[in-house]
Design a protein around this motif. Structure first.
Motif, mmCIF file in Angstrom:
data_model
loop_
_atom_site.group_PDB
_atom_site.id
_atom_site.type_symbol
_atom_site.label_atom_id
_atom_site.label_comp_id
_atom_site.label_asym_id
_atom_site.label_seq_id
_atom_site.Cartn_x
_atom_site.Cartn_y
_atom_site.Cartn_z
ATOM 1 N N THR A 134 -21.696 -14.191 2.991
ATOM 2 C CA THR A 134 -22.464 -13.250 3.606
ATOM 3 C C THR A 134 -22.833 -12.638 5.321
ATOM 4 N N ARG A 135 -22.072 -12.122 5.838
ATOM 5 C CA ARG A 135 -22.684 -11.295 7.216
ATOM 6 C C ARG A 135 -23.849 -10.601 7.018
ATOM 7 N N ASP A 136 -24.346 -9.820 6.460
ATOM 8 C CA ASP A 136 -25.112 -8.845 5.788
ATOM 9 C C ASP A 136 -27.111 -9.966 6.027
ATOM 10 N N PRO A 137 -27.339 -9.810 7.261
ATOM 11 C CA PRO A 137 -28.570 -10.742 7.279
ATOM 12 C C PRO A 137 -29.644 -10.441 6.191
ATOM 13 N N ASP A 138 -29.356 -9.240 5.446
ATOM 14 C CA ASP A 138 -30.559 -9.027 4.312
ATOM 15 C C ASP A 138 -30.183 -10.184 2.924
ATOM 16 N N GLY A 139 -29.035 -10.428 3.502
ATOM 17 C CA GLY A 139 -28.412 -11.464 2.194
ATOM 18 C C GLY A 139 -28.668 -13.016 2.265
ATOM 19 N N ARG A 140 -29.701 -13.202 3.284
ATOM 20 C CA ARG A 140 -29.106 -14.291 4.186
ATOM 21 C C ARG A 140 -30.894 -15.037 4.444
ATOM 22 N N ALA A 141 -31.426 -16.254 4.135
ATOM 23 C CA ALA A 141 -32.524 -16.934 3.566
ATOM 24 C C ALA A 141 -33.000 -18.056 4.512
ATOM 25 N N ALA A 142 -33.683 -18.271 4.917
ATOM 26 C CA ALA A 142 -34.249 -20.208 6.030
ATOM 27 C C ALA A 142 -35.166 -20.642 5.114
ATOM 28 N N THR A 143 -35.151 -21.887 5.288
ATOM 29 C CA THR A 143 -36.006 -23.144 4.352
ATOM 30 C C THR A 143 -36.575 -23.253 4.627
ATOM 31 N N GLY A 144 -37.756 -24.681 4.896
ATOM 32 C CA GLY A 144 -37.238 -26.022 4.959
ATOM 33 C C GLY A 144 -39.256 -26.503 4.724
ATOM 34 N N GLY A 145 -39.088 -27.147 5.186
ATOM 35 C CA GLY A 145 -40.553 -28.354 5.319
ATOM 36 C C GLY A 145 -40.677 -28.500 6.667
ATOM 37 N N SER A 146 -42.707 -28.695 6.621
ATOM 38 C CA SER A 146 -42.528 -29.010 7.820
ATOM 39 C C SER A 146 -42.100 -28.717 9.099
ATOM 40 N N SER A 147 -41.440 -29.549 9.675
ATOM 41 C CA SER A 147 -40.616 -28.760 10.871
ATOM 42 C C SER A 147 -39.584 -27.849 11.173
ATOM 43 N N GLY A 148 -38.684 -28.645 9.535
ATOM 44 C CA GLY A 148 -37.874 -27.790 8.881
ATOM 45 C C GLY A 148 -38.256 -26.307 8.748
ATOM 46 N N ALA A 149 -39.806 -26.010 7.886
ATOM 47 C CA ALA A 149 -39.914 -24.796 7.911
ATOM 48 C C ALA A 149 -40.013 -24.484 9.195
ATOM 49 N N ALA A 150 -40.830 -24.796 10.210
ATOM 50 C CA ALA A 150 -41.284 -24.175 11.225
ATOM 51 C C ALA A 150 -38.937 -23.688 12.155
ATOM 52 N N CYS A 151 -38.619 -24.317 11.397
ATOM 53 C CA CYS A 151 -36.897 -24.281 12.118
ATOM 54 C C CYS A 151 -36.458 -23.329 11.299
#
Length: 371
Positions: A226-243
């Motif tokens: 999807t190109r819809d930003p509401d259908g896009r998420a990001a995750t990570g731990g530590s610096s990956g979370a900051a990212c």
């Protein structure tokens, strides 16, 4: 390919990141109380209880961290994903226009600038190639040719994420979605490829994912994203979370949902940038308080034994607990939809805590999404 997908790396979801982090001379972090003066007011939950996935605000969970039923089943069933399949491919720095590659010499770190303790001088970083894998989870519910929501995970492969989605999607607790888990570029912190990608306060990493990773995912996995930003998420731990937060902050037209484990909202950016001289510490210091509210929904966790000043920079901007507490405070002041969990008996990117909370965290960040 619905069955018997074995992941030998399940016990080390962040192994590639952890193995590269400097360990020598790092003191044991003190145990912090969630009731410390200056910390956000939070609801204390009974031991073993977790926050409701629809509730905003601050919560404290107790010291016992049993795996959520979805992840307990994953372990009991020999790490199979009966409701999806996985595709893996390789990327190299030779293919990249945005990240040609750097590394810091092994056994070296950097020296604080004697005139500016918030600035680290690194003389041992130099160009170097990288090679990484990208692992993609595709649920059985994906309809070929359709545009799917997705979540981007750093420090891949995040098999715990895959397992949680494999259980939650059929139960309709989260939307059907694709998970894209990207291995880091190597090393850690200032002067490394991983540090350059994850800790730099700019939109470059999100732009790299958009222009170089996602097209490959669509090609290699045979999916559409999807190109819809509401259908896009990001995750990570530590610096990956900051990212993950950096991706949404600098490109809210691309990402609206963030899931953070022990977020490195501290002063770890390199090269030093006068526009954000305190790196990700700026999120709670100035960026969030002084900016209009962005369309970002965020779930955050920190542990009572999270990192505290683990290097030579005595700049008072390397306390992970304080950084997350302050981030929660400014998010509340700006009326963001957020959930912050303070976990007792939990270390940095604590695996038992992640096993306990990952399904609930995913449910929280996908609240309000309509496919």
């Amino acid at each position: 390919m619905k069955r018997l997908i074995l992941f030998a790396c399940v016990s080390t979801c962040l192994a590639s990141a952890q193995a590269n982090r400097p360990q020598a001379n790092r003191p044991q972090p003190p145990t912090r109380s969630p009731h410390t003066p200056g910390y956000v007011h939070a609801t204390q939950l009974p031991d073993g209880a977790i926050p409701p996935p629809g509730a905003d605000g601050n919560f404290i969970i107790g010291p016992t961290h049993k795996p959520a039923p979805a992840l307990a089943a994953f372990a009991a069933e020999n790490h199979t994903l009966p409701n999806g399949r996985v595709v893996t491919f390789t990327m190299t720095s030779a293919e990249s226009k945005l990240y040609p590659g750097i590394m810091r010499d092994p056994g070296t770190f950097g020296t604080p600038d004697p005139h500016n303790p918030a600035k680290l001088d690194v003389s041992t970083s130099h160009p170097a190639p990288w090679k990484r894998t990208v692992t993609v989870y595709i649920p059985s519910t994906y309809q070929p040719g359709s545009f799917s929501p997705f979540i981007v995970s750093q420090d891949g492969p995040d098999t715990m994420l895959f397992a949680a989605l494999d259980a939650l999607i059929p139960a309709r607790r989260v939307p059907s979605q694709i998970a894209i888990s990207i291995q880091n570029g190597g090393g850690d912190a200032q002067g490394s490829e991983r540090g350059l990608e994850y800790d730099t306060m700019s939109g470059r990493y999100a732009e790299w994912v958009e222009s170089e990773v996602l097209p490959r995912v669509e090609k290699e996995a045979g999916v559409r994203l999807t190109r819809d930003p509401d259908g896009r998420a990001a995750t990570g731990g530590s610096s990956g979370a900051a990212c993950a937060l950096i991706m949404a902050w600098y490109h809210p037209e691309l990402y609206h949902r963030v899931l953070s484990w022990s977020g490195t909202f501290v002063n770890q950016q390199w090269p030093w940038n006068p526009a954000t001289p305190h790196g990700a510490w700026a999120f709670h210091e100035s960026l969030i308080p002084k900016s209009l509210r962005k369309p970002i929904r965020i779930w955050m966790e920190v542990g009572d034994r999270d990192l505290y000043n683990p290097n030579s920079m005595l700049d008072n901007m390397h306390d992970w607990v304080l950084a997350n507490e302050r981030t929660a405070r400014v998010l509340a002041a700006k009326h963001y939809h957020y959930q912050f969990v303070f976990a007792e008996n939990a270390a940095h990117v604590d695996r038992p805590t992640r096993e306990q909370l990952y399904p609930e965290a995913l449910e929280y960040i996908w609240q309000g999404y309509r496919q």
